[in-house]
Scaffold this motif. Structure first.
Motif, mmCIF file in Angstrom:
data_model
loop_
_atom_site.group_PDB
_atom_site.id
_atom_site.type_symbol
_atom_site.label_atom_id
_atom_site.label_comp_id
_atom_site.label_asym_id
_atom_site.label_seq_id
_atom_site.Cartn_x
_atom_site.Cartn_y
_atom_site.Cartn_z
ATOM 1 N N GLY A 309 0.794 -1.226 0.000
ATOM 2 C CA GLY A 309 0.000 0.000 0.000
ATOM 3 C C GLY A 309 0.823 1.269 0.000
ATOM 4 N N VAL A 310 2.038 1.217 -0.528
ATOM 5 C CA VAL A 310 2.919 2.389 -0.521
ATOM 6 C C VAL A 310 2.939 3.027 -1.906
ATOM 7 C CG1 VAL A 310 5.298 3.189 -0.228
ATOM 8 C CG2 VAL A 310 4.350 1.457 1.318
ATOM 9 N N PHE A 311 2.812 4.350 -1.928
ATOM 10 C CA PHE A 311 2.952 5.131 -3.156
ATOM 11 C C PHE A 311 4.073 6.148 -2.914
ATOM 12 C CE2 PHE A 311 -1.281 3.493 -3.236
ATOM 13 C CZ PHE A 311 -1.571 3.273 -4.575
ATOM 14 N N ASP A 312 5.158 6.012 -3.642
ATOM 15 C CA ASP A 312 6.281 6.943 -3.540
ATOM 16 C C ASP A 312 6.583 7.406 -4.961
ATOM 17 O OD1 ASP A 312 8.460 8.436 -2.955
ATOM 18 O OD2 ASP A 312 9.626 6.829 -2.017
ATOM 19 N N LEU A 313 6.166 8.617 -5.265
ATOM 20 C CA LEU A 313 6.189 9.099 -6.647
ATOM 21 C C LEU A 313 6.977 10.403 -6.758
ATOM 22 C CD1 LEU A 313 2.469 8.253 -7.238
ATOM 23 C CD2 LEU A 313 4.346 7.257 -8.535
ATOM 24 N N PRO A 314 8.306 10.311 -6.923
ATOM 25 C CA PRO A 314 9.098 11.535 -7.104
ATOM 26 C C PRO A 314 8.837 12.142 -8.473
ATOM 27 C CG PRO A 314 10.484 9.597 -7.382
ATOM 28 C CD PRO A 314 9.131 9.096 -6.942
#
Length: 804
Positions: A309-314
């Protein structure tokens, strides 16, 4: 459980526009069919992968396809048409048309070519190559179609022997008919009855155009008449049988063509399943390369995919906004908080940022790369639930708020741990107090369910949640207080100001209205808005100063690098000039030493007092030139620069010293009243100034250095100094020339501190040998001269041992 998302959510998230762009890059009808919208009988949900393994495989295929496209390696997928109608006709036992069979042949050719292409690219694209392994290209069927149907869509004569014979008969009979009719035209009795001098075809029979009033002059069968009735088209009796035979041959050819087409169509029907499977694989390959094209077009990357459930969007961008126009933002969700509340002014980009995250989740499910920077992570979710826009429906008696609440109620009921929920302006459309309270309750319930939630809002109550609930995190879109315009930059961890009055002012609202609105604002809300506004202004100023500082630092770094490069070039130029001058001085001192040696040699040969005076003058001139060169350039010869000062109080006659020119000699006398010393170099005795004599370190003496460096090593590029034998070949020279070479060899051997010199003069008459040995006996350099050993040349050589 499969992936769940309703069609309306896809439309509100603008997913259909991404699919349309993907379809633009597809080249096969089967791939296009998979991307049809629901209004055209398609189902976009079928595009999504259900399991983690399938998602990762599709993403890897996209990366492989993108890499091949970047190197301009394209699969041969063009020229295909939809074969569904052909398959259905063949399955019912019908005959396909020649053009339909050509389409089947083109599909078989594409299957064969694509399979070969993927096989050749197996090293660079193993997953795509694995797709191609299942393609059956049906070479026998392809060869049969090519054998029977030409490129114009006609059945070839060689399709069967019966067809070849029937068409041969048709051609022969047609030619015979035309020849007979030509004779009719040339017959005077018949020609007079014709309305024109040609023959033609009516009802598939050859006929003559006969005037109606001359009907009785041409016996035969009437097949047609002209529109005016003045011309009858008559088949003469003499060609009726030939026409019958021609018709029979044509019918035979038609039946044989039909038989060939039925046979080929039956073979297509037999191979239908394999053909459909191959075309489905082609569609998979086509979609993979379409995804690769879209990845390049969107400047997207393959994300890391997990189930946490992780969203890491640089540097996330909305995929429908061109990369050179979009404002990228860093977004995070799901690792240390599960609910993101985005606030800020209208038109500032809140909804765009929220949609970008949801579209990233959809892209991953469809095997598409995401429009973000490398290092992006988009974990898999089982459902995307959205409430965006106005669902008002008069027919269902739903107001805007009622429709909004019905949708939110459905979302709350379906949300779970692996769910992404996006809510635009949650709780709007009713009393602000009640709406804010209801919105807070909804978000808390969604947080309890474990869902990942992104909500946009203007409610201050929701902005305050991050301060009291660790599951919540604020984010805000920036508003430029100077231009009163949004910057579309998003800041994590900070609430935003709605800036309603500023937006209204930008839209042209009268100032009196704005002033009254500010006066009517509740005191607490106004204080919070003012505080947030001041915070945003301060942050914007700090960021502006930071950007200016970075720009100045970059400019300073560029200037420093420029000056560093200039300094480097100047140093290199200086070193080059210095070395050039020093090399010139080395050559000048070397020449001077040669001249000194020549003068000494002439004096040793017994010159007169007048010769000695001239020699002294030459030596003084050479010394003066050397001093002038040193003063002018400030550079000393290399060997002089390496001299160490002699410790004269400890110096003793017999000590090794170094004299100008780099030669090593033996000190004979200590400095006299005029500061001069005598040094013996080879066989010569030199008197030089004491300050020009240098000490020789024991480890750097000539013989030791020569031994260390070997016979081919020299710091100045000249022959090595100290020890060894010098060879001088005098053969073929006259006596005078040979003696000159002998003297030069002895000078060189003395300068280099050689042990001996081997002179090769040969046997001959003995005159040259005698002259050489006599000269060696007289030379001050030579301690002993003897013939060589047998292995050295015997009496044909003379070895001169030099004085130490």
């Amino acid at each position: 459980m499969g992936f769940r998302v309703v069609q309306k959510t896809l439309e509100r998230l603008e997913w259909t526009q991404i699919v349309a762009r993907l379809s633009d890059h597809c080249r096969t009808p089967q791939a296009h069919a998979r991307l049809l919208p629901e209004s055209e009988g398609g189902t976009l949900v079928a595009l999504f992968e259900d399991g983690m393994l399938g998602v990762r495989e599709r993403l890897a295929e996209t990366s492989e396809a993108r890499a091949l496209l970047a190197e301009e390696r394209f699969p041969p997928l063009g020229g295909l048409v939809d074969l569904e109608g052909a398959f259905q006709r063949a399955a019912k036992g019908g005959a396909l048309t020649p053009h339909q069979l050509l389409d089947v042949g083109a599909a078989l050719s594409a299957l064969r070519a694509t399979s070969g292409f993927l096989r050749r690219e197996a090293e660079n694209a193993p997953r795509l190559a694995a797709l191609g392994e299942g393609i059956e290209s049906q070479p026998e069927l392809a060869a049969a179609i090519d054998e029977c149907i030409d490129s114009a869509g006609e059945v070839r004569d060689r399709a069967s022997p019966a067809l070849r014979d029937a068409r041969g008969d048709t051609s022969r009979l047609s030619g015979e008919l035309q020849r007979r009719l030509a004779r009719y035209l040339q017959n005077p009795d018949v020609a007079g009855a014709l309305s024109d001098d040609y023959y033609t075809v009516r009802n598939d029979r050859y006929v003559l155009p006969v005037r109606a009033d001359a009907r009785n002059k041409v016996r035969g069968i009437v097949h047609d008449a002209s529109g005016s009735g003045t011309t009858l088209f008559i088949e003469p009796e003499g060609v009726v049988e030939l026409n019958n035979q021609l018709k029979q041959a044509e019918l035979t050819a038609v039946r044989e063509v039909q038989r060939v087409l039925l046979d080929l169509s039956a073979r297509v029907a037999i191979q239908e399943d394999a053909l459909r499977a191959g075309l489905d694989t082609l569609a998979d390959v086509d979609l993979a390369f379409a995804r690769g094209h879209l990845s390049i077009e969107m400047d997207a990357v393959e994300p890391r995919v997990e189930r946490e459930g992780v969203f890491d969007l640089p540097q996330l961008r909305h995929p429908l906004i061109a990369s050179d126009q979009a404002v990228p933002n860093d977004l995070r969700l799901g690792e240390d908080f599960t609910v993101m509340v985005i606030s800020g002014p209208n038109g500032g980009g809140k909804t765009v940022a929220m949609k970008a995250v949801a579209l990233a989740a959809l892209c991953v499910r469809a095997g598409l790369h995401v429009a973000a920077a490398p290092g992006a992570r988009v974990d898999l979710v089982d459902a995307i639930l959205a409430d965006i826009g106005d669902d008002q429906d008069i027919r269902e008696s739903l107001s805007t708020f009622s429709a909004h609440m019905a949708n939110v109620a459905r979302i709350v009921g379906q949300a779970g741990e692996h769910t992404l929920v996006v809510l635009d302006e949650v709780g709007v459309g009713t009393d602000p107090g009640e709406g804010a309270a209801l919105a807070q309750s909804v978000l808390e319930t969604l947080a309890e369910s474990g869902a990942r939630v992104i909500a946009t809002t203007h409610y201050n109550l929701l902005k305050e949640m991050a301060a009291v609930d660790l599951r919540f995190r604020n984010a805000s879109v920036e508003f430029d207080p100077d231009t009163l315009a949004p910057t579309y930059r998003l800041h994590m961890g900070e609430p935003g100001v709605s800036s309603a009055t500023a937006v209204a002012a930008r839209m042209g609202m009268p100032s009196t209205v704005l002033e009254r609105a500010n006066a009517l604002l509740e005191r607490e809300d106004r204080r919070l808005d003012r505080m947030l506004s001041e915070l945003a202004t301060s942050r914007a100023a700090l960021e502006r100063e930071q950007r200016e500082t970075i720009a100045l630092r970059a400019e300073s770094e560029a200037t420093r690098n420029e000056y560093r490069a200039k300094l480097q070039r100047l140093q290199e130029r200086r070193d080059k000039l210095f070395h050039e001058m020093r090399d010139g001085l080395d050559r000048a001192f070397s020449d001077a030493h040669e001249q000194v040696a020549t003068v000494i040699r002439e004096l040793q040969r017994g010159g007169s007092a007048q010769d000695a005076a001239r020699a002294r003058t030459r030596l003084q001139s050479l010394a003066q030139k050397a001093r002038e060169a040193e003063v002018e350039t400030g550079v000393k010869p290399r060997d002089e620069e390496r001299h160490d000062a002699v410790d004269w109080p400890r110096a003793r006659p017999g000590d090794p010293v170094r004299v100008p020119g780099g030669r090593t000699g033996t000190l004979e006398t200590l400095p006299d009243r005029r500061g001069r010393v005598a040094v013996k170099v080879g066989g010569a005795r030199l008197v030089v100034s004491a300050d020009r004599v240098g000490a020789v370190a024991p480890a750097a003496s000539a013989p030791e250095r020569s031994a260390a460096q070997g016979p081919s090593s020299s710091p100045s590029g000249r022959a090595p100094l100290g020890g060894g034998q010098l060879r001088c070949d005098l053969r073929g020279q006259r006596v005078e020339e040979a003696l000159e070479l002998l003297a030069e060899a002895l000078d060189r051997a003395s300068r280099e501190s050689r042990d001996d010199v081997l002179f090769i003069h040969g046997y001959g008459t003995g005159a040259l040998r005698k002259a050489v040995r006599d000269e060696l006996q007289r030379s001050p350099y030579v301690a002993d001269a003897r013939p060589g050993e047998s292995e050295q040349g015997g009496d044909g050589v003379t070895i001169a041992t030099l004085r130490s």
